[in-house]
Scaffold this motif. Structure first.
Motif, PDB file in Angstrom:
ATOM      1  N   PHE A 347      53.175  28.632  -4.922  1.00  0.00           N
ATOM      2  CA  PHE A 347      52.237  28.247  -3.871  1.00  0.00           C
ATOM      3  C   PHE A 347      52.675  26.912  -3.264  1.00  0.00           C
ATOM      4  O   PHE A 347      53.153  26.022  -3.980  1.00  0.00           O
ATOM      5  CB  PHE A 347      50.820  28.103  -4.423  1.00  0.00           C
ATOM      6  CG  PHE A 347      50.261  29.383  -4.969  1.00  0.00           C
ATOM      7  CD1 PHE A 347      49.701  30.326  -4.130  1.00  0.00           C
ATOM      8  CD2 PHE A 347      50.320  29.645  -6.339  1.00  0.00           C
ATOM      9  CE1 PHE A 347      49.196  31.502  -4.648  1.00  0.00           C
ATOM     10  CE2 PHE A 347      49.822  30.824  -6.852  1.00  0.00           C
ATOM     11  CZ  PHE A 347      49.250  31.766  -6.009  1.00  0.00           C
ATOM     12  N   ALA A 348      52.512  26.777  -1.975  1.00  0.00           N
ATOM     13  CA  ALA A 348      52.823  25.496  -1.323  1.00  0.00           C
ATOM     14  C   ALA A 348      51.762  24.460  -1.648  1.00  0.00           C
ATOM     15  O   ALA A 348      52.048  23.263  -1.771  1.00  0.00           O
ATOM     16  CB  ALA A 348      52.923  25.685   0.189  1.00  0.00           C
ATOM     17  N   ALA A 349      50.509  24.922  -1.810  1.00  0.00           N
ATOM     18  CA  ALA A 349      49.405  24.016  -2.116  1.00  0.00           C
ATOM     19  C   ALA A 349      48.208  24.867  -2.492  1.00  0.00           C
ATOM     20  O   ALA A 349      48.230  26.094  -2.374  1.00  0.00           O
ATOM     21  CB  ALA A 349      49.090  23.133  -0.914  1.00  0.00           C
ATOM     22  N   THR A 352      46.190  28.124  -0.295  1.00  0.00           N
ATOM     23  CA  THR A 352      47.187  28.558   0.694  1.00  0.00           C
ATOM     24  C   THR A 352      47.668  29.950   0.304  1.00  0.00           C
ATOM     25  O   THR A 352      48.529  30.096  -0.573  1.00  0.00           O
ATOM     26  CB  THR A 352      48.373  27.581   0.742  1.00  0.00           C
ATOM     27  OG1 THR A 352      47.896  26.261   0.983  1.00  0.00           O
ATOM     28  CG2 THR A 352      49.352  27.985   1.830  1.00  0.00           C
ATOM     29  N   ILE A 354      49.550  33.514  -0.075  1.00  0.00           N
ATOM     30  CA  ILE A 354      50.940  33.924   0.057  1.00  0.00           C
ATOM     31  C   ILE A 354      51.089  35.330  -0.506  1.00  0.00           C
ATOM     32  O   ILE A 354      50.324  35.753  -1.388  1.00  0.00           O
ATOM     33  CB  ILE A 354      51.876  32.935  -0.669  1.00  0.00           C
ATOM     34  CG1 ILE A 354      53.343  33.247  -0.340  1.00  0.00           C
ATOM     35  CG2 ILE A 354      51.640  32.972  -2.177  1.00  0.00           C
ATOM     36  CD1 ILE A 354      54.311  32.190  -0.861  1.00  0.00           C
ATOM     37  N   GLU A 451      45.996  33.585  -3.567  1.00  0.00           N
ATOM     38  CA  GLU A 451      45.951  32.132  -3.375  1.00  0.00           C
ATOM     39  C   GLU A 451      45.408  31.478  -4.649  1.00  0.00           C
ATOM     40  O   GLU A 451      44.590  32.062  -5.370  1.00  0.00           O
ATOM     41  CB  GLU A 451      45.094  31.751  -2.171  1.00  0.00           C
ATOM     42  CG  GLU A 451      43.608  32.019  -2.328  1.00  0.00           C
ATOM     43  CD  GLU A 451      42.783  31.558  -1.136  1.00  0.00           C
ATOM     44  OE1 GLU A 451      43.258  30.661  -0.413  1.00  0.00           O
ATOM     45  OE2 GLU A 451      41.672  32.098  -0.936  1.00  0.00           O
ATOM     46  N   ALA A 456      48.681  24.115  -7.139  1.00  0.00           N
ATOM     47  CA  ALA A 456      49.842  24.881  -6.719  1.00  0.00           C
ATOM     48  C   ALA A 456      50.532  25.589  -7.875  1.00  0.00           C
ATOM     49  O   ALA A 456      51.694  26.002  -7.764  1.00  0.00           O
ATOM     50  CB  ALA A 456      50.833  23.962  -6.007  1.00  0.00           C
TER      51      ALA A 456
END
Length: 469
Positions: A347-349, A352, A354, A451, A456
């Motif tokens: 995860f980018a953050a 978020t 994906i 998410e 993250a």
């Protein structure tokens, strides 16, 4: 003297009792025994009373069967006994009409071809044996009784040319030869075949290039080779009956078509033959095969498409719902994929979403493709609603993390599909199912996304299935 003799006979008829004379002959001495008055002449006729319309309708209490000639309308009228005068119609003959009892009644051949007169109706009466081909040339050629009105040519080709027309109520047979070699090179003609029997020919032949071909209630029997349809804009086949004594490929489609519609009828196909041949991969914008019964000893009724993704017999531009064939329709499009190699989804953050990572394998794809992992792409041609279902078992590297799972369409999550799961410790395996109804157009796709609502920390889908129906 002759005038006075006629007057005398008439006086006898009306003055003396009817049993005095049983028959009266005028112009003959031997009147027919079935007549009360037998008039014979080769130079004169009989005049009925002539009157205007006003005079006719003013006749008081006309007798049933009373006959007069109306000079205003130039027509005979008789009284039907129920208060109505009925007009006797004269013989009506069509313009541009030819009764055909032999080949000699058709236009004279040129170069072995009889070219019919355009917009003329040729009525076939009986069995007509031809020694020349016919260019129908926009004409109408028909019989009255299909079993009695027959066109025969031994060898050669029966119908040639580049124009359309209409052929109806005929039996057509070309032993040792070909029925059709028609090629509309301008692509602007219409050809109609209706209520015909095509039998005992070496080949039914080829019909090519027409704007519209309409064939309705046609029986095929004892033909050694079938028919090839090529490059036709609208091909409409209704109630085609192919018996088991035909051979080869009954109906072959070649080239480009805007529409092929084949409904009702039957094809009885034995081993070694095909009911339909599309192995040349014709380009068909819309193909419909509906209600045609395929039976016989063959286990392969269709010589199928050989290019593209073909699950059964036809490509995605066809709608197939016929007894004996597999159902092929956008309405039964389906697909499944499952994960075979789990990998971590980073995860980018937090918060978020994906797409879930991993290598996936597909099964049971029909009008769906899957060139990308965790993606089912709709390849049908009609927009429709699907039920999309996912099942997921996941693990996380750390504890006390909450994850939301979604079905995504074209890379956009569907909020109504949201399901959540908390991983209490790193050893937990969290399992859940997820579902949503989704509308898909051609090339739309669905995926499973996730998410992390906490941070993250990555997640791994240990098992995952995505199915769409």
């Amino acid at each position: 003297m002759r005038y006075f003799r006629i007057i005398f006979y008439l006086v006898l008829i009306f003055v003396f009792p009817t049993n005095v004379f049983s028959q009266v002959g005028i112009g003959n001495t031997n009147p027919d025994t079935s007549s009360i008055l037998d008039i014979t002449s080769t130079t004169q006729g009989v005049l009925t009373p002539r009157m205007t319309t006003v005079q006719r309708v003013a006749i008081s209490s006309p007798a049933e069967g009373l006959l007069v000639f109306d000079i205003d309308e130039d027509a005979f009228y008789y009284y039907d006994g129920s208060s109505s005068w009925v007009k006797l119609e004269g013989a009506i003959k069509r313009d541009n009409y030819v009764l055909v009892k032999s080949e000699a009644d058709l236009p004279a051949p040129s170069g072995g071809i009889i070219t019919l007169d355009e917009n003329t109706f040729y009525e076939i009466n009986g069995t007509i044996t031809l020694t020349n081909s016919i260019n129908i040339n926009g004409a109408y050629i028909a019989g009255l009784d299909t079993n009695e009105d027959i066109l025969v040519r031994v060898g050669g080709t029966m119908f040639v040319g580049s124009k359309g027309g209409s052929m109806r109520n005929l039996t057509i047979t070309v032993p040792g030869g070909t029925v059709f070699n028609l090629d509309d090179t301008v692509h602007d003609q219409t050809l109609v075949l209706q209520d015909n029997i095509i039998a005992n020919s070496a080949s039914v032949g080829t019909i090519k290039g027409f704007m519209v071909v309409f064939s309705n209630v046609v029986q095929y029997s004892g033909n050694s080779a079938g028919i090839v349809y090529e490059d036709i804009n609208d091909l409409l086949l209704s109630n085609q009956g192919w018996f088991a004594n035909n051979s080869g490929s009954y109906e072959t489609f070649v080239g480009t078509f805007e529409l092929i519609e084949k409904v009702s009828g039957f094809s009885t196909v034995n081993i070694g033959n095909y009911g339909i041949d599309v192995s040349s991969n014709p380009t068909v914008t819309s193909g419909i095969l509906l209600g045609t019964a395929f039976t016989g000893t063959s286990t392969v009724f269709v010589n199928k498409y050989t290019a593209g993704v073909i699950k059964y017999n036809f490509n995605n531009n066809w709608f197939i719902n016929s007894p004996g064939l597999s159902l092929e329709s956008d309405w039964v499009a389906t697909g499944d994929l499952y994960i075979t190699t789990p990998v971590a989804t980073p995860f980018a953050a937090a918060n978020t979403p994906i797409k879930i990572s991993g290598t996936t394998t597909t099964v049971n794809l029909f009008r769906f493709t899957s060139a990308v992992n965790n993606r089912l792409v709709y390849s049908g041609t009609k927009s429709r609603f699907f039920t999309c279902t996912g099942s997921i078992s996941v693990t996380a590297a750390t504890s006390n993390k909450t994850f939301n799972f979604y079905i995504a369409k074209n890379g956009v999550i569907l909020p109504e599909s949201k399901q959540s799961r908390k991983i209490s410790n790193g050893a937990d395996v969290g399992a859940l199912s997820i579902t949503a109804t989704v509308s898909l157009d051609t090339n739309d796709y669905v995926e499973l996304w996730v998410e992390n609502t906490t941070d993250a920390t990555a997640i791994t889908a240990e098992a995952m299935n995505l199915a769409i129906r």
